[in-house]
Design a protein around this motif. Sequence first.
Motif, mmCIF file in Angstrom:
data_model
loop_
_atom_site.group_PDB
_atom_site.id
_atom_site.type_symbol
_atom_site.label_atom_id
_atom_site.label_comp_id
_atom_site.label_asym_id
_atom_site.label_seq_id
_atom_site.Cartn_x
_atom_site.Cartn_y
_atom_site.Cartn_z
ATOM 1 N N ILE A 181 0.842 -1.204 0.000
ATOM 2 C CA ILE A 181 0.000 0.000 0.000
ATOM 3 C C ILE A 181 0.869 1.243 0.000
ATOM 4 O O ILE A 181 1.886 1.288 0.697
ATOM 5 N N ILE B 177 0.317 5.662 -0.011
ATOM 6 C CA ILE B 177 -0.561 6.828 0.000
ATOM 7 C C ILE B 177 0.321 8.069 0.102
ATOM 8 O O ILE B 177 0.879 8.348 1.170
ATOM 9 N N ALA C 28 -4.956 6.646 -2.785
ATOM 10 C CA ALA C 28 -4.674 5.463 -1.982
ATOM 11 C C ALA C 28 -4.568 4.280 -2.930
ATOM 12 O O ALA C 28 -5.518 3.967 -3.653
ATOM 13 N N LEU D 135 -7.071 -1.379 2.520
ATOM 14 C CA LEU D 135 -6.698 -0.064 2.009
ATOM 15 C C LEU D 135 -7.380 1.053 2.789
ATOM 16 O O LEU D 135 -6.772 2.095 3.054
ATOM 17 N N CYS E 283 -5.433 1.886 5.878
ATOM 18 C CA CYS E 283 -4.221 2.650 5.578
ATOM 19 C C CYS E 283 -4.536 4.093 5.192
ATOM 20 O O CYS E 283 -3.805 5.018 5.569
ATOM 21 N N ALA E 284 -5.607 4.291 4.438
ATOM 22 C CA ALA E 284 -5.965 5.642 4.016
ATOM 23 C C ALA E 284 -6.267 6.538 5.213
ATOM 24 O O ALA E 284 -5.958 7.740 5.203
#
Length: 247
Positions: free
Chosen positions: A115, A117, A127, A180, A183-184
């Motif tokens: 991942i 960002i 993202a 995701l 993580c965003a």
Amino acid sequence: MPSFCRRIQLEGRQTSQAGEVRAVLEDDFHHFRVALRHRLGRVSEISAEAPRHPFTECPNAAAPLNALLGMQLEPIASAVTRHTDASLQCTHMFDLAGLAIAAAARGITHRRFDIEIPRHVDGGSHARLVRDDGLRLDWEVQERTIVSPPPYAGIDMRQGMARWALSSLAPDEAEAALVLRRCALIALGRLRDIDKDLHARPSGRCFAQQPERAPQAIRIVGSTGDFTAHPERLCRDDQSWLHAFAE
């Protein structure tokens, strides 16, 4: 411009009646490991380690994972939230446990998520997630909202996204989308200097942030990393551990 980067990797082996899954997560703020064994379709052992963590109390969150002992293996990672209260767990150890249990249920012996960002500009960023089997997600985000593409456009990542993903997407994509999403939201932490925090905030959202524990969860200054230029270093030191299955 720095990016938030995370890698999640799982390795497993199993027979018809038993097996083991090892899972690791590393990003700018965190580095956690979870190992679990299962027998006859249920979690029989679970443990966790915290090689790098933001607060002094984080390693103690390994013990509450024992609430998952005896849980039936289920193919949906978020099923762990029906088995115990997520707010009493380390968010990241708990996510790893859920992914490991789902992998065991589905017979997956290798999985990796990467991942990235980039730092938000005026609240906006992209993202991106790549999975080892080729699945890719790329969202335009504005703070906590996904702007595009469909069918994600307009989804509030903090409010109801898990329910929407699990009911609207194929299970395999829903799992990746929730990875995701996590993580965003975490990437927004790059917008402030968290080393200025003396201890965890008493928000009640996770193990370290429980009001009775937060004052003792002291911030570990300097524990944040930057993998923008070298994302290949994520989980690099975990490869031997990932394959050290119990005999």
